[in-house]
Write a protein that holds these residues in place. Structure first.
Motif, short mmCIF file in Angstrom:
data_model
loop_
_atom_site.label_atom_id
_atom_site.label_comp_id
_atom_site.label_asym_id
_atom_site.label_seq_id
_atom_site.Cartn_x
_atom_site.Cartn_y
_atom_site.Cartn_z
N MET A 192 17.09 -1.37 11.43
CA MET A 192 17.73 -2.68 11.28
C MET A 192 18.27 -2.95 9.89
O MET A 192 18.90 -3.98 9.67
CB MET A 192 16.72 -3.77 11.66
N LEU A 193 18.04 -2.03 8.94
CA LEU A 193 18.33 -2.34 7.54
C LEU A 193 19.40 -1.44 6.94
O LEU A 193 19.43 -1.24 5.73
CB LEU A 193 17.04 -2.25 6.72
N PHE A 194 20.29 -0.91 7.79
CA PHE A 194 21.32 -0.01 7.28
C PHE A 194 22.52 -0.81 6.78
O PHE A 194 23.59 -0.84 7.39
CB PHE A 194 21.75 0.97 8.37
N ASN A 195 22.34 -1.47 5.64
CA ASN A 195 23.45 -2.22 5.04
C ASN A 195 23.22 -2.29 3.53
O ASN A 195 22.13 -2.02 3.03
CB ASN A 195 23.56 -3.63 5.64
N GLY A 196 24.28 -2.62 2.80
CA GLY A 196 24.17 -2.79 1.36
C GLY A 196 23.59 -1.59 0.65
O GLY A 196 23.95 -0.44 0.94
N ASN A 197 22.69 -1.83 -0.29
CA ASN A 197 22.08 -0.76 -1.06
C ASN A 197 21.28 0.20 -0.19
O ASN A 197 21.19 1.40 -0.50
CB ASN A 197 21.16 -1.34 -2.14
N ARG A 198 20.71 -0.32 0.89
CA ARG A 198 19.93 0.54 1.77
C ARG A 198 20.83 1.54 2.50
O ARG A 198 20.43 2.68 2.75
CB ARG A 198 19.12 -0.30 2.75
N LEU A 199 22.01 1.12 2.88
CA LEU A 199 22.96 2.05 3.49
C LEU A 199 23.36 3.13 2.48
O LEU A 199 23.49 4.31 2.85
CB LEU A 199 24.19 1.30 3.99
N GLU A 200 23.50 2.77 1.23
CA GLU A 200 23.82 3.76 0.21
C GLU A 200 22.69 4.76 0.05
O GLU A 200 22.92 5.96 -0.14
CB GLU A 200 24.13 3.07 -1.12
N ARG A 201 21.45 4.29 0.14
CA ARG A 201 20.31 5.21 0.07
C ARG A 201 20.35 6.17 1.26
O ARG A 201 20.09 7.37 1.12
CB ARG A 201 18.99 4.44 0.05
N LEU A 202 20.63 5.63 2.45
CA LEU A 202 20.74 6.48 3.63
C LEU A 202 21.80 7.56 3.42
O LEU A 202 21.58 8.73 3.76
CB LEU A 202 21.08 5.62 4.85
N ARG A 203 22.93 7.19 2.87
CA ARG A 203 24.03 8.14 2.69
C ARG A 203 23.69 9.26 1.70
O ARG A 203 24.31 10.32 1.73
CB ARG A 203 25.28 7.39 2.23
N ARG B 81 0.84 -1.21 0.00
CA ARG B 81 0.00 0.00 0.00
C ARG B 81 0.87 1.25 0.00
O ARG B 81 0.72 2.16 0.82
CB ARG B 81 -0.95 -0.01 1.19
N ALA B 82 1.79 1.32 -0.95
CA ALA B 82 2.76 2.41 -1.01
C ALA B 82 2.10 3.72 -1.42
O ALA B 82 1.21 3.75 -2.29
CB ALA B 82 3.87 2.07 -1.99
N LEU B 83 2.52 4.79 -0.81
CA LEU B 83 2.02 6.11 -1.18
C LEU B 83 2.59 6.54 -2.53
O LEU B 83 1.87 7.12 -3.35
CB LEU B 83 2.41 7.12 -0.09
N GLY B 84 3.85 6.25 -2.78
CA GLY B 84 4.44 6.50 -4.10
C GLY B 84 5.05 7.88 -4.24
O GLY B 84 4.62 8.85 -3.61
N ILE B 85 6.06 7.96 -5.09
CA ILE B 85 6.83 9.19 -5.24
C ILE B 85 6.00 10.34 -5.76
O ILE B 85 6.17 11.49 -5.33
CB ILE B 85 8.07 8.95 -6.14
N ASP B 86 5.08 10.10 -6.69
CA ASP B 86 4.30 11.20 -7.26
C ASP B 86 3.44 11.87 -6.20
O ASP B 86 3.38 13.11 -6.11
CB ASP B 86 3.42 10.70 -8.41
N PRO C 278 12.56 0.64 -2.50
CA PRO C 278 13.76 0.85 -3.32
C PRO C 278 14.00 2.30 -3.70
O PRO C 278 15.11 2.67 -4.08
CB PRO C 278 13.50 -0.02 -4.56
N ASP C 279 12.95 3.14 -3.61
CA ASP C 279 13.10 4.56 -3.97
C ASP C 279 13.01 5.47 -2.75
O ASP C 279 12.69 6.66 -2.87
CB ASP C 279 12.05 4.96 -4.99
N LEU C 280 13.35 4.95 -1.55
CA LEU C 280 13.18 5.75 -0.34
C LEU C 280 14.01 7.03 -0.39
O LEU C 280 13.56 8.08 0.09
CB LEU C 280 13.55 4.93 0.90
N ASP C 281 15.20 6.97 -0.93
CA ASP C 281 16.02 8.18 -0.98
C ASP C 281 15.34 9.26 -1.82
O ASP C 281 15.43 10.46 -1.50
CB ASP C 281 17.42 7.87 -1.52
#
Length: 334
Positions: free
Chosen positions: A163-174, A108-113, A141-144
């Motif tokens: 709990m998910l600050f690793n891999g691609n998700r850590l890159e999004r955080l950065r 039930r994503a709100l979505g970028i638009d 996947p588009d949280l950033d």
């Protein structure tokens, strides 16, 4: 001016003047009869005085009791903060989740638009802070991009279990804006036992590790704890623990367990008992984030225009406050 906006206009103008001062609001002639009824009722219930009513305007003198929003701090006024549920799926299945999030929940994503449009309209509507929550937003996947759409417009807080600050998700955080974004991570106890009992094995350890990563990456971190009401006043060791991991006292958010969603017990929260915090999900506009999956707090399924949704929540809140003030006068306690 439509009838539903008359009281909002009066509240805004009365709130800006002193007791005994007068304000005048315009009235649309085609709406004058109903507007007159609403204004007279509002003045009677709030202790203000209607001095003159024509087909074109109403003049009101502020009374001693003032307006129904008096006494609320600026950050408690409805529409000051805007909550957005980015999604409802989660990597955890907490046994007291107020919106029943879990790995099995529909996204039930709100979505970028919609997030972009909400952030833009929030500025025009006078919102001062955006808050993103879930579910677990870091599953997206588009949280950033979602976060950037918000921080480009207003200061933003992002709720996560950390709990998910690793891999691609850590890159999004950065890639997120450290100057405009605060991370709020859930931790319910000073030791693993209390937290893990409700959120799952090793979730405390991973959340605390997430706080350390967020600090290392230069983010401001708040911690929010959900506790049974009877434990709210026994927090010394918990505060000491949060101090020890670098969480400022003003960033330590303690809230009582609410009887909503998955929770089998907790305090009862209704529209009448809650100061509203405008909350948007993919399904519509809700009174408060603690009940954003419950029909009794659905205000409207029409998200846009956002200003209309905020006005409707303010209107209903004022009606609740007026009724409460009137009841206090009819049944005084002293």
């Amino acid at each position: 001016m439509v009838t539903g906006s008359v009281v909002l206009d009066l509240v805004g103008r009365i709130g800006a003047v002193h007791t005994g001062d007068t304000v005048t609001v315009p009235i649309e002639p085609h709406d004058s009869e109903e507007s007159g009824r609403i204004i007279r009722e509002w003045c009677t219930r709030t202790g203000n005085e209607l001095l003159e009513f024509t087909g074109w305007s109403a003049t009101v003198r502020r009374g001693i009791r003032g307006d129904p929003l008096a006494g609320l701090s600026a950050d408690h006024l409805p529409g000051t903060r805007l909550w957005m549920y980015t999604n409802f799926d989660c990597n955890l299945a907490c046994d007291y989740c107020c919106v029943r999030s879990s790995p099995q929940a529909d996204r039930r994503a709100l979505g970028i638009d919609r997030v972009r449009q909400l952030a833009a309209e929030a500025v025009e509507a006078g919102v001062s802070e955006l808050i993103l929550t879930g579910g677990e937003p870091f599953l997206l996947p588009d949280l950033d991009e979602l976060v950037a759409a918000c921080t480009d417009r207003l200061p933003t807080t992002l709720l996560t279990n950390g709990m998910l600050f690793n891999g691609n998700r850590l890159e999004r955080l950065r890639r997120m804006n450290r100057d405009r974004l605060t991370l709020q991570i859930s931790v319910d106890s000073a030791t693993p036992e209390g937290h893990d009992a409700h959120r799952g094995a090793r979730s405390w350890q991973r959340a605390v590790a997430g706080i350390r990563i967020a600090h290392e990456e230069g983010f401001r971190v708040k911690v929010a704890a959900t506790l049974p009401a009877e434990q709210i006043h026994e927090l010394g060791p918990f505060h000491d623990f949060l101090d020890s991991i670098g969480i400022e006292r003003d960033d330590q958010v303690i809230r009582a367990l609410a009887h909503r969603g998955n929770a089998e017990a907790g305090i009862e929260l209704t529209v009448e008992s809650l100061i509203p915090e405008v909350t948007i999900t993919a399904d519509g506009v809700y009174w408060h984030p603690v009940a954003a999956d419950h029909e009794d707090q659905l205000v409207t399924s029409q998200i846009f225009p956002l200003a209309d949704a905020i006005d409707e929540i303010r209107r209903r809140f004022i009606e609740h406050r007026v009724r409460a003030n009137a009841a206090a006068e009819w049944f005084p306690c002293a």
